[in-house]
Design an enzyme around this catalytic site. Structure first.
Site, PDB file in Angstrom:
ATOM      1  N   ASP A 168      49.929  39.480  44.672  1.00  0.00           N
ATOM      2  CA  ASP A 168      48.829  38.708  44.852  1.00  0.00           C
ATOM      3  C   ASP A 168      49.124  37.006  44.399  1.00  0.00           C
ATOM      4  O   ASP A 168      48.352  36.537  43.645  1.00  0.00           O
ATOM      5  CB  ASP A 168      47.731  39.211  43.720  1.00  0.00           C
ATOM      6  CG  ASP A 168      46.110  38.279  44.187  1.00  0.00           C
ATOM      7  OD1 ASP A 168      46.117  37.731  45.129  1.00  0.00           O
ATOM      8  OD2 ASP A 168      45.356  38.149  43.389  1.00  0.00           O
ATOM      9  N   GLY A 181      39.777  42.809  35.627  1.00  0.00           N
ATOM     10  CA  GLY A 181      39.471  42.634  34.082  1.00  0.00           C
ATOM     11  C   GLY A 181      39.150  41.303  33.549  1.00  0.00           C
ATOM     12  O   GLY A 181      39.060  40.424  34.383  1.00  0.00           O
TER      13      GLY A 181
END
Length: 429
Positions: free
Chosen positions: A134, A24
């Site tokens: 992550d 995004g």
């Protein structure tokens, strides 16, 4: 999926884009009370995956219960409609990778504070049943109050089949745990691996598994030992344990806090390695011959002490000492600057107005004597008195030299130029 500045998304007004990633676009925005927040608008191919959004909604609800200063917590989310988004606390600072690239590796107590901040963030989030998946230097923002981990809440999207088939790289090579690269399930242990890789990068300025194509870096993660050359001895055994290929061998986040709290040395020591071949990690070629192993058990010969918030390393100074040094620097600059200006003005006035010339020198000398006397008797500040007396002698010597070698006209023009420059500087500042 771009959003123009000034556009409204739910109750938030978008101000400007901050960046974009595989999932995004992030925008700086204002909430209804005028506070700045970060809004991540999911890409269309992510928003089209209903299964991923359902799992994301569960993790968002869990993350909204997490309150930790080292986590950019989720404030709001809307996962329905044409533009699903997440709203998180806006963290003002610089990413860890940018800090290391610009200022070099993190050392000493700063490295301990970084490690403890990351461990505290992981402990808080793992307690809520969420895994980041992550963690990497780009997702750690360095602020005045310590590190803040960002991009929690979209972690589950890494397991989305739609996202995978869209060509998005699942995480950053060299910071993903080997079980993820081999297609296994990822849990909190994967974050511990990423924590160690991130801290190793901060301590050395190098990626622990090198650089190159993602496939080559991933191969090293699965089959080779990390390159920890230059990592301080007090933290190297912990990082090797966290970078174990076996997830069960990695310590939990809560244990990391205790281990880091007891391992901060007074003077961090970096082992000087014996001349041995190093892995050829730069570029894309695999290492030949493997990595030379270093001893990972115990800190023999290294003096350690427990680190506590507020304790300064030896040689550092308290805020009061720092302010004193700052005041001393400002005083020296003021004394030298006014001495130069008075000497120039007195030299320019020596021939046409000798009385004015002597008056300027006398007033300057009297001010310096008073300043030095006050400093000596009020605060026992002898260095300041020495600076003041040296300024008097220097200004007299400079006055005599300028009057002897330059004409009054030249000195007057020089004085006018200095005054104009000072006025411009003051107005500009």
């Amino acid at each position: 999926m771009g959003a123009p500045d000034g556009d409204c998304l739910g109750p938030y007004r978008l101000l400007s884009p901050l960046g974009a990633g595989g999932f995004g676009e992030v925008h700086l925005a204002l909430d209804t009370e005028g506070r700045t927040i970060a809004v991540k608008i999911l890409h269309p191919h992510v928003a089209a995956d209903e299964a991923a959004l359902t799992r994301l909604a569960r993790e968002v609800e869990a993350m909204r219960r997490v309150q930790d200063p080292h986590v950019a917590e989720i404030l709001d989310a809307s996962l329905s409609g044409g533009r699903p988004y997440l709203a998180t606390r806006y963290v003002q600072g610089r990413p860890l990778d940018a800090v290391v690239a610009g200022e070099g590796p993190v050392k000493g107590d700063d490295l301990v504070r970084l490690g403890r901040g990351l461990a505290e963030a992981l402990a808080a989030v793992h307690a809520a049943g969420v895994t980041h998946r992550d963690l990497k230097p780009g997702n750690v923002i360095m602020t005045d109050d310590g590190p803040v981990v960002i991009d929690f809440g979209i972690a589950c999207l890494h397991d989305s089949a739609t996202v995978t088939t869209s060509g998005v790289v699942l995480g950053t090579p060299g910071y993903l745990a080997p079980e993820i690269l081999e297609g296994g399930e990822s849990g909190p242990e994967a974050d511990i691996f990423s924590f160690a890789a991130t801290l190793a990068y901060a301590a050395t300025g190098r990626h622990p598994y090198g650089t190159g194509p993602a496939s080559a870096v991933g191969y090293r993660v699965v089959h080779h030992e990390p390159d920890l050359e230059g990592v301080p001895l007090w933290v190297e055994p912990l990082l090797r344990e966290c970078l174990s290929r076996d997830p069960a061998a990695r310590p939990p986040a809560g244990m990391l806090l205790a281990r880091l709290g007891a391992a901060n040395p007074v003077n961090p020591v970096v082992r000087t390695p014996a001349p041995q071949p190093r892995p050829a990690y730069a570029g894309g070629g695999d290492a030949a011959g493997g990595t030379a192993r270093r001893a990972a058990g115990g800190l023999h010969g290294v003096t350690t002490r427990e680190w506590r918030p507020g304790r300064h390393a030896r040689g550092s100074s308290s805020p009061e000492r720092a302010r004193e040094r700052r005041r001393a620097v400002i005083h020296r600059r003021w004394v030298v600057g006014t001495g130069l200006l008075v000497s120039l003005a007195a030299a320019a006035a020596k021939s046409p107005l000798p009385e004015v010339s002597l008056l300027l020198l006398s007033v300057y000398g009297a001010v310096m004597v008073i300043d030095g006397g006050v400093a000596l008797f009020a605060r026992q500040d002898r260095p300041r008195l020495v600076v003041d007396l040296a300024a008097i002698g220097g200004s007299v010597a400079l006055w005599a030299a300028l009057a002897a070698f330059f004409s009054p006209l030249t000195l007057g023009l020089a004085l006018a130029t200095v005054v104009i420059v000072m006025i411009v500087i003051l107005l500009g500042s």
